[in-house]
Structures are given as C-alpha cells and as structure tokens.
Write an enzyme that holds these catalytic residues in place. Structure first.
Site, PDB file in Angstrom:
ATOM      1  N   CYS A  48       9.023 -46.561  26.975  1.00 44.20           N
ATOM      2  CA  CYS A  48      10.060 -47.849  27.027  1.00 44.20           C
ATOM      3  C   CYS A  48      11.279 -47.390  25.964  1.00 44.20           C
ATOM      4  O   CYS A  48      11.033 -46.319  25.432  1.00 44.20           O
ATOM      5  CB  CYS A  48       9.415 -48.973  26.097  1.00 44.20           C
ATOM      6  SG  CYS A  48       7.625 -49.603  26.514  1.00 44.20           S
TER       7      CYS A  48
ATOM      8  N   GLU B 265       6.398 -27.870  42.857  1.00 43.30           N
ATOM      9  CA  GLU B 265       7.604 -28.500  42.325  1.00 43.30           C
ATOM     10  C   GLU B 265       8.003 -29.386  43.414  1.00 43.30           C
ATOM     11  O   GLU B 265       8.328 -30.334  43.277  1.00 43.30           O
ATOM     12  CB  GLU B 265       8.570 -27.546  41.728  1.00 43.30           C
ATOM     13  CG  GLU B 265       9.774 -28.497  41.449  1.00 43.30           C
ATOM     14  CD  GLU B 265       9.823 -29.536  40.305  1.00 43.30           C
ATOM     15  OE1 GLU B 265       8.579 -29.636  39.967  1.00 43.30           O
ATOM     16  OE2 GLU B 265      10.799 -30.271  40.309  1.00 43.30           O
TER      17      GLU B 265
ATOM     18  N   GLU C 165       6.824 -38.234  44.240  1.00 48.23           N
ATOM     19  CA  GLU C 165       7.423 -39.252  43.106  1.00 48.23           C
ATOM     20  C   GLU C 165       8.635 -40.022  43.705  1.00 48.23           C
ATOM     21  O   GLU C 165       8.697 -41.098  43.187  1.00 48.23           O
ATOM     22  CB  GLU C 165       7.898 -38.518  41.886  1.00 48.23           C
ATOM     23  CG  GLU C 165       9.057 -37.628  41.738  1.00 48.23           C
ATOM     24  CD  GLU C 165       9.222 -37.122  40.435  1.00 48.23           C
ATOM     25  OE1 GLU C 165       9.120 -37.915  39.342  1.00 48.23           O
ATOM     26  OE2 GLU C 165       9.688 -36.061  40.459  1.00 48.23           O
TER      27      GLU C 165
ATOM     28  N   HIS D  66      -9.102 -22.623  54.174  1.00 50.82           N
ATOM     29  CA  HIS D  66     -10.193 -22.779  53.562  1.00 50.82           C
ATOM     30  C   HIS D  66     -10.718 -24.356  53.492  1.00 50.82           C
ATOM     31  O   HIS D  66     -11.523 -24.709  52.711  1.00 50.82           O
ATOM     32  CB  HIS D  66     -10.128 -22.059  52.315  1.00 50.82           C
ATOM     33  CG  HIS D  66     -10.410 -20.553  52.289  1.00 50.82           C
ATOM     34  ND1 HIS D  66     -11.669 -19.820  52.892  1.00 50.82           N
ATOM     35  CD2 HIS D  66      -9.347 -19.723  52.140  1.00 50.82           C
ATOM     36  CE1 HIS D  66     -10.875 -18.599  52.904  1.00 50.82           C
ATOM     37  NE2 HIS D  66      -9.801 -18.485  52.547  1.00 50.82           N
TER      38      HIS D  66
ATOM     39  N   LYS E 223       8.198 -33.440  43.588  1.00 55.33           N
ATOM     40  CA  LYS E 223       9.496 -34.260  43.957  1.00 55.33           C
ATOM     41  C   LYS E 223       9.371 -35.106  45.048  1.00 55.33           C
ATOM     42  O   LYS E 223       9.539 -36.095  44.882  1.00 55.33           O
ATOM     43  CB  LYS E 223      10.440 -33.106  44.233  1.00 55.33           C
ATOM     44  CG  LYS E 223      11.728 -33.525  43.969  1.00 55.33           C
ATOM     45  CD  LYS E 223      12.013 -32.983  42.398  1.00 55.33           C
ATOM     46  CE  LYS E 223      11.357 -33.262  41.525  1.00 55.33           C
ATOM     47  NZ  LYS E 223      11.512 -32.669  40.255  1.00 55.33           N
TER      48      LYS E 223
ATOM     49  N   LYS F 162      11.544 -41.808  32.973  1.00 54.01           N
ATOM     50  CA  LYS F 162      12.254 -40.348  32.887  1.00 54.01           C
ATOM     51  C   LYS F 162      11.408 -39.807  31.652  1.00 54.01           C
ATOM     52  O   LYS F 162      10.997 -38.526  31.837  1.00 54.01           O
ATOM     53  CB  LYS F 162      13.595 -40.478  32.570  1.00 54.01           C
ATOM     54  CG  LYS F 162      14.266 -39.290  32.466  1.00 54.01           C
ATOM     55  CD  LYS F 162      14.306 -38.441  33.648  1.00 54.01           C
ATOM     56  CE  LYS F 162      15.058 -37.236  33.503  1.00 54.01           C
ATOM     57  NZ  LYS F 162      15.106 -36.346  34.684  1.00 54.01           N
TER      58      LYS F 162
ATOM     59  N   ARG G  15      13.771 -44.881  30.577  1.00 54.00           N
ATOM     60  CA  ARG G  15      12.699 -44.691  29.742  1.00 54.00           C
ATOM     61  C   ARG G  15      11.669 -45.720  30.408  1.00 54.00           C
ATOM     62  O   ARG G  15      10.641 -45.796  29.788  1.00 54.00           O
ATOM     63  CB  ARG G  15      13.004 -44.971  28.267  1.00 54.00           C
ATOM     64  CG  ARG G  15      14.013 -44.027  27.678  1.00 54.00           C
ATOM     65  CD  ARG G  15      14.087 -44.228  26.341  1.00 54.00           C
ATOM     66  NE  ARG G  15      12.848 -44.034  25.438  1.00 54.00           N
ATOM     67  CZ  ARG G  15      12.855 -42.934  24.718  1.00 54.00           C
ATOM     68  NH1 ARG G  15      13.635 -41.823  24.772  1.00 54.00           N
ATOM     69  NH2 ARG G  15      11.727 -42.949  23.920  1.00 54.00           N
TER      70      ARG G  15
ATOM     71  N   ASN H  39       8.453 -49.244  20.884  1.00 54.70           N
ATOM     72  CA  ASN H  39       7.986 -48.415  21.822  1.00 54.70           C
ATOM     73  C   ASN H  39       6.662 -47.397  21.304  1.00 54.70           C
ATOM     74  O   ASN H  39       6.784 -47.089  20.072  1.00 54.70           O
ATOM     75  CB  ASN H  39       9.314 -47.446  22.036  1.00 54.70           C
ATOM     76  CG  ASN H  39       8.930 -46.152  22.673  1.00 54.70           C
ATOM     77  OD1 ASN H  39       7.947 -45.951  23.743  1.00 54.70           O
ATOM     78  ND2 ASN H  39       9.635 -45.223  22.168  1.00 54.70           N
ATOM     79  N   GLY H  40       5.633 -47.262  22.074  1.00 53.84           N
ATOM     80  CA  GLY H  40       4.497 -46.458  21.903  1.00 53.84           C
ATOM     81  C   GLY H  40       3.232 -46.958  22.110  1.00 53.84           C
ATOM     82  O   GLY H  40       3.389 -48.114  23.195  1.00 53.84           O
TER      83      GLY H  40
ATOM     84  N   TRP I 132       8.170 -49.789  30.074  1.00 50.67           N
ATOM     85  CA  TRP I 132       7.525 -49.184  31.154  1.00 50.67           C
ATOM     86  C   TRP I 132       6.108 -49.635  30.733  1.00 50.67           C
ATOM     87  O   TRP I 132       5.420 -49.294  29.587  1.00 50.67           O
ATOM     88  CB  TRP I 132       7.526 -47.521  30.845  1.00 50.67           C
ATOM     89  CG  TRP I 132       6.661 -46.776  31.917  1.00 50.67           C
ATOM     90  CD1 TRP I 132       7.000 -46.613  33.085  1.00 50.67           C
ATOM     91  CD2 TRP I 132       5.343 -46.310  31.583  1.00 50.67           C
ATOM     92  NE1 TRP I 132       5.963 -45.887  33.825  1.00 50.67           N
ATOM     93  CE2 TRP I 132       5.125 -45.499  32.948  1.00 50.67           C
ATOM     94  CE3 TRP I 132       4.595 -46.159  30.546  1.00 50.67           C
ATOM     95  CZ2 TRP I 132       3.921 -44.583  33.057  1.00 50.67           C
ATOM     96  CZ3 TRP I 132       3.434 -45.478  30.766  1.00 50.67           C
ATOM     97  CH2 TRP I 132       3.026 -44.774  31.970  1.00 50.67           C
TER      98      TRP I 132
HETATM   99  O1  M6R Z   1      11.039 -34.484  29.513  1.00 50.07           O
HETATM  100  P1  M6R Z   1       9.995 -33.802  30.166  1.00 50.07           P
HETATM  101  O2  M6R Z   1      10.412 -32.218  30.912  1.00 50.07           O
HETATM  102  O3  M6R Z   1       8.932 -33.230  28.999  1.00 50.07           O
HETATM  103  O4  M6R Z   1       8.936 -34.196  31.300  1.00 50.07           O
HETATM  104  C1  M6R Z   1       8.118 -33.760  31.908  1.00 50.07           C
HETATM  105  C2  M6R Z   1       7.646 -34.590  33.056  1.00 50.07           C
HETATM  106  O5  M6R Z   1       7.366 -35.820  32.567  1.00 50.07           O
HETATM  107  C3  M6R Z   1       8.883 -34.461  34.199  1.00 50.07           C
HETATM  108  O6  M6R Z   1       9.193 -33.315  34.576  1.00 50.07           O
HETATM  109  C4  M6R Z   1       8.329 -35.277  35.436  1.00 50.07           C
HETATM  110  O7  M6R Z   1       7.276 -34.810  35.933  1.00 50.07           O
HETATM  111  C5  M6R Z   1       9.614 -35.570  36.237  1.00 50.07           C
HETATM  112  N1  M6R Z   1       9.540 -36.666  36.761  1.00 50.07           N
HETATM  113  C6  M6R Z   1       9.448 -34.553  37.576  1.00 50.07           C
HETATM  114  O8  M6R Z   1      10.390 -34.871  38.377  1.00 50.07           O
END
Ligand code: M6R
Length: 598
Positions: free
Chosen positions: A2, A472, A479, A495, A476, A593, A27, A100-101, A74
């Site tokens: 959040c 990676e 998500e 396998h 991507k 994010k 956030r 937040n938390g 969030w």
């Molecule tokens: O801010 P950070 O790099 O620590 O965040 C880590 C992950 O939450 C972040 O890389 C997440 O996996 C992304 N949404 C990937 O695109």
C-alpha cells in the site's frame, strides 16, 4: 504494502492527496481513499478499484480542507471492497487512520476492543489502529497515538488525522517506510518520495520508532518514548520522476525503450575504485539475495562468476533465505538486489545476514531507500523511476552492474588474463548500443504476438545463463499477460515437460552460447515434432540454425552478457501479448510494484 500520503498546507488537500496517490498507485491499486480534516469534522471517501473511481466519488463541495491523509491499497487482509478500503474511522468519526504494513496481532486487539463495545466494520488488520487511538485518547492526540502504537505488533507506517487538532497530521513508522517532505505550499508524509517529490524541496526518512507531527508551518519529530528529536532534511533536487515518453501507450513500453539509456547511465556511474576496495577486503564467498526479477539478475552474477572467474556463488530468493539455517562463517560478501530497496523479504534477509556479521553490498535503483541505508555499500542503477509493475529497464541495469562487478572481481583476484579482461570490458561497454539494436525489434515482436497471443502456455527454455534469462522471460509473461508459463533448462524438457507440448503451446528458446546451439536446436525440433510452436532468440551468427516458427536475432556478445540483451525481445513479447489479450500492462491484477510485506 500500500501507499500512504498525508498533507498539511495551504492548498485544497483533496487535490494534493489525489496527486500523491496517483504517484503511489504502483504500490497497490485494489482501492483508495482520502480523509480530510477541516478542523471540526472529518470528510471520508473511499472506493474499491482504481483511483479514478475515488476521484469520481468525491464531492468537491464536501471535501473541503487543507489537511488530510490518503491511501492506495494492495489487499492483504480482506477483499478489495469499499468497506476494506482505507482510511478507517474510529467510532463517531473522531480519528481517521491509513496504514501500510501488517498488524500481526489484530485479532487479539479486535477482541480487546470488542470486549469494550467497539466493533470493527471491515475485515482488515488496519482498522484496529483507529479504534485504539480513540480508546486511549484523553485530550492529547500524540499521547494517544503513542499509547496505541505500544499495543501493535508487526509492521506499520501510519497516517493519522483527528477532529481534535486543526491542520495536524501525524505520521508513524515501524518497519514500513515513511518519509517527511517539506514544500513551499505545505508539509507531507508519504510512503516514498516518488509520491511527493514534485512538491517538496527537502525530505527526511523516518527511522523505526519515530512519529512526526506536521502542521502547515511546523514539523516536529518524536521517538516512541515521546521525547522530541532533532533531525535534518536532505534535498530532493535531482530526483527523477518517470514520464511517459511522447506517444508511448504505457509506462511499461516507455520503460522497455529506456533500457539502452539506463544501461549507458548505469555503466557510466559504476564506482570502480570503491568496488575494487570492497572486493580486495577479506571475502571468502559470495551470497546473493533478491526477489522476482531482482533474484533473476542475481543469478546472472552467479553465472558470470562461475564462467568468468571459476568461483561458485550462492543465490537465494530472499524469502527462502529467511527460512534456511544460513551459515555466516567464511567471510561472505552478501549482495542484495532490489529495484525499490523497500522489498520486505529482501530487507529482512539483509538484517539476518548482518546479524551474522556479514558485510552487505546492495544493487538498488533508489538511493533514498531503506535498503541502501541498511547496507555497507551500494551500487545504484541509474534508471530513473520505474512505474510499471513489471521490472524492465531496472532488471537490465541490475544485470550490467553485477556483470561489471564480476569483472572487477576477475581483475583484482587475478582470475582472468589481462587481454581477456580488456576484451570483456570492451564488450560490456558495447551493451547499450547492442540493446538499442534490440529495441528495433519492437515492430517484429508486435507482429509475432498478434499471431501467438492465444497461446495456452509458453515454456521458456535455455541453458546456463540463457536459462536464467528464460526465468525472467517467463516471469514477465505470466505477470503481465496471465498466460501460463514456466522456465526450464532446455535439457530438462525431455525429462517430463515434453509431455505438455502440443498444438496451442509454444516453446520460447533462448540460445546465445555458440557451443550450445546444436543441442538447443534439437530441443526446438523435439518440441515442433509434438505439434507445439517455437520462437527462438539467438545470436545473429546462429540465425538459420533453428527451425523455429519465429526467429529473433540479437547482436552477438559474450554469452554470459547476453541476458542484458535477450531481456528486450522477451519484454516486448510480454508487453504485446498482454496488450493484445486486453490486459493492463502497467498494473497487472493482484500485484503491486513494491512488495513491502513479508
Ligand atoms: O523492488 P524489488 O526489485 O525488490 O522487487 C522485487 C520483485 O517484487 C520484482 O522484481 C517483481 O518480481 C517484478 N514485478 C517483476 O517484474
């Protein structure tokens, strides 16, 4: 998680808060809300969904006042509904609180309040805070807040306004980030500077156990013991706010296009002498920590150290690092990788490493972050703010800093001959240019995605560093587009996973190591023989070796460096797949994010 923002100044608070919330939406964007204090009563509006919903719901004639708090959520506890949106009122609307938390003992606190006739109206862990402050109020808001905070377990950044004090906002911090901003037209609290940096000239980052009392003209800081503390501001000048590139449809697309510049700026800023000094210290082993894309960047250091220096490193997903019995002996250098520097799992993992006596270096995009403050040294990536939830330019920049670091280690440890080292350094310096060539693939990737957008699943394949790159690529895609996807080492396919290959499924092969092209080409053939489609990203020099449906050639470079380039076509692939499937490419469902809860 959040985002929270608070304002006490001379402007209409609702306008200022909405602007801050829009900046903080990365956030979390499950719901949002504001509370405005006009000196006699509190105005409240909150709505599930995006901030536009809130904006539409606010009655400008009712939301009058120059002091207030706002929240973008969030969801952790309770669904994304209007009722569970922040701010929360205490009974009779005397206090409003944003949080937040996670308040881990909220059930016990709710019971405590219930026994005193105070019942919650939401399913959240946060609402108890407003009621507790009200419960402890005997004429002084600061004292009541300090008393309530004593009862809270877990992590929290709080914003508090009340009917009792005109133009006063409180901000409280324990284990969730909070900054104070000072501007020409008022004072702020905010989860991070990106929410308010346009309107602030100075900022201060609250330490754990601090509470701030803001008015339009005065900022006073206290410890949780109630004693006033002195503090000094830092300048916000030089902070970079991401803007959509002219004509770009989304932050994600702009940010992919910014990869080459981010790489160039990041390489240029590499503090070579400082890193030489750091790596010349007593280091017996390297241990990397990160989450999501940052973890995938950490894996690239692992590959580079193994292939270039013959040194084995350990790379951990931060949350897993926290579950393991980690042995801090043997002089480890821990390297924590994080775009935001606020990821709770990563911060906790760093605390654990430090408590074992380890030295910690971080790779981070935000200089004023909790992580940078916590670590002994920092490599800052120079990407500017990244707004889309998907990490794009920051992943590439983390990778280039880590690869450069591996070369510094090769140099000072004598693990590589001088001529070879010079060659690698030259190749590294060429990466921004080669990344620019990869950016030219945008149109082609858009066409490919128009044809494969209905894929049922996509398996990303590669070997060694290409496998790490594949991880990676897969993250991507899932998500952003919600297409089912996994990454596998190409050799592992036979396998078990080959059983899933059929019409409608695609294999996305990454093959940038000439020594492995033939093996990878066989994997593509095996996939196609089962009716699945194939997309191959290879070096220019290998074009033609792969019998894929779609071939994407990237400029040649040493294979441990190639993830810095191959990420670009994969990022475009995710972006366009998501776009053509009608997904929100900047704000994918269920995500945020900055993941500031464990
Ligand atoms: O801010 P950070 O790099 O620590 O965040 C880590 C992950 O939450 C972040 O890389 C997440 O996996 C992304 N949404 C990937 O695109």
């Amino acid at each position: 998680m959040c985002g929270i923002v608070g304002y006490a100044g001379e402007e209409e608070a609702v306008r200022v808060l909405l602007k801050g919330l829009k900046n903080l939406e990365y956030r979390g964007y499950d719901s949002s809300g504001v509370a405005i204090a006009d000196g006699t009563h509190l105005f409240l509006e909150k709505k599930a969904g995006r901030i536009e919903n809130l904006e539409r719901a606010i009655d400008p004639n009712a939301a009058k006042g120059t002091c207030g708090i706002g929240h973008t959520r969030w969801a952790t506890h309770g669904a994304a509904t209007d009722e569970n949106a922040h701010p929360f009122f205490s009974r009779y609307a005397k206090f409003a609180v944003v949080h937040n938390g996670i308040i881990t003992n909220y059930l016990a606190l709710a019971r405590f309040l219930g026994e005193r006739g105070v019942f919650l109206t939401s399913d959240t862990d946060s609402e108890v805070v407003a009621h507790l402050i009200d419960y402890y109020y005997t004429g002084d808001v600061l004292s009541a807040t300090l008393r309530a905070v004593k009862d809270l377990n877990g992590s929290f950044a709080l914003g508090v306004v009340s009917v009792y004090e005109k133009d006063v906002v409180y901000g409280v911090r324990k284990d969730s980030p909070l900054v104070i901003g000072r501007g020409k037209k008022g004072n702020f609290i905010c989860s991070d500077l990106s929410g308010i940096s346009e309107d602030c000239e100075d900022f201060y980052t609250l330490a754990n156990g601090e509470i701030v009392r803001l008015t339009p003209r005065e900022i006073r800081l206290f410890g949780f013991d109630g004693k006033e503390r002195s503090f000094s501001f830092e300048k916000t000048s030089g902070l970079d706010l991401a803007k959509k590139t002219e004509g770009a449809e989304s932050f994600m697309l702009s940010e992919i296009r910014e990869v080459p510049t981010s790489l160039a700026m990041t390489i240029e800023s590499y503090p070579e002498e400082e890193m030489k000094r750091l790596l010349s210290g007593k280091i017996g082993r390297f241990c990397l920590i990160g989450c999501g894309s940052a973890y995938h960047a950490a894996l690239l250091f692992q590959a580079a150290m193994r292939e270039l220096c013959g040194v084995r490193t350990e790379a951990y997903v931060a949350s897993e690092f926290l579950t393991e019995r980690w042995d801090p002996s043997g002089d480890p250098l821990v390297i924590a990788v994080s775009q935001s520097g606020e990821t709770a799992d990563t911060l906790q993992a760093v605390r654990k490493a430090k408590s074992g006596g380890a030295k910690v270096l971080c790779v981070c995009n935000v200089r004023a972050s909790s992580l940078v403050r916590l670590c002994d040294a920092a490599l800052i990536t120079r990407c500017g703010v990244e707004r889309a939830v998907a990490a794009t330019k920051t992943y590439a920049a983390q990778a280039i800093h880590l690869l450069r670091l591996a070369l510094t280690y090769a140099e000072i440890s004598g693990k590589m001959k001088n001529e070879e080292l010079a060659l690698y350094k030259k190749e590294l310096a060429l990466l921004p240019e080669k990344a620019q060539e990869a950016i030219e693939l945008e149109g082609y990737l858009s066409d490919v995605c128009l044809r494969v957008r209905d894929a049922e699943a996509v398996f990303f394949l590669g070997r060694n560093a290409d496998y790490y790159a594949a991880k990676e690529g897969s993250l991507k895609l899932k998500e952003i587009s919600y297409v089912y996807s996994e990454a596998y080492p190409s050799g592992e396919l036979k396998h078990g996973t080959l059983a899933l290959m059929e019409k409608g499924v695609y294999a996305f092969m990454i093959s940038t190591n000439p020594a492995l092209h033939e093996k990878n080409a066989s994997s593509v053939a095996e996939v196609k023989a089962r009716g699945a489609g194939a997309i191959a990203v290879t070096n220019e020099s290998a074009a033609g070796l792969f019998n894929a449906d779609y071939a994407i050639a990237i400029p040649d470079c040493p294979f441990v460096f190639s993830p810095v380039i191959t990420c670009i076509p994969m990022q475009f692939f995710s972006y366009f797949t998501a776009k053509y499937r009608g997904c929100d490419t900047d704000k994918p469902r269920n995500l945020a994010k900055s993941v500031t809860v464990e």
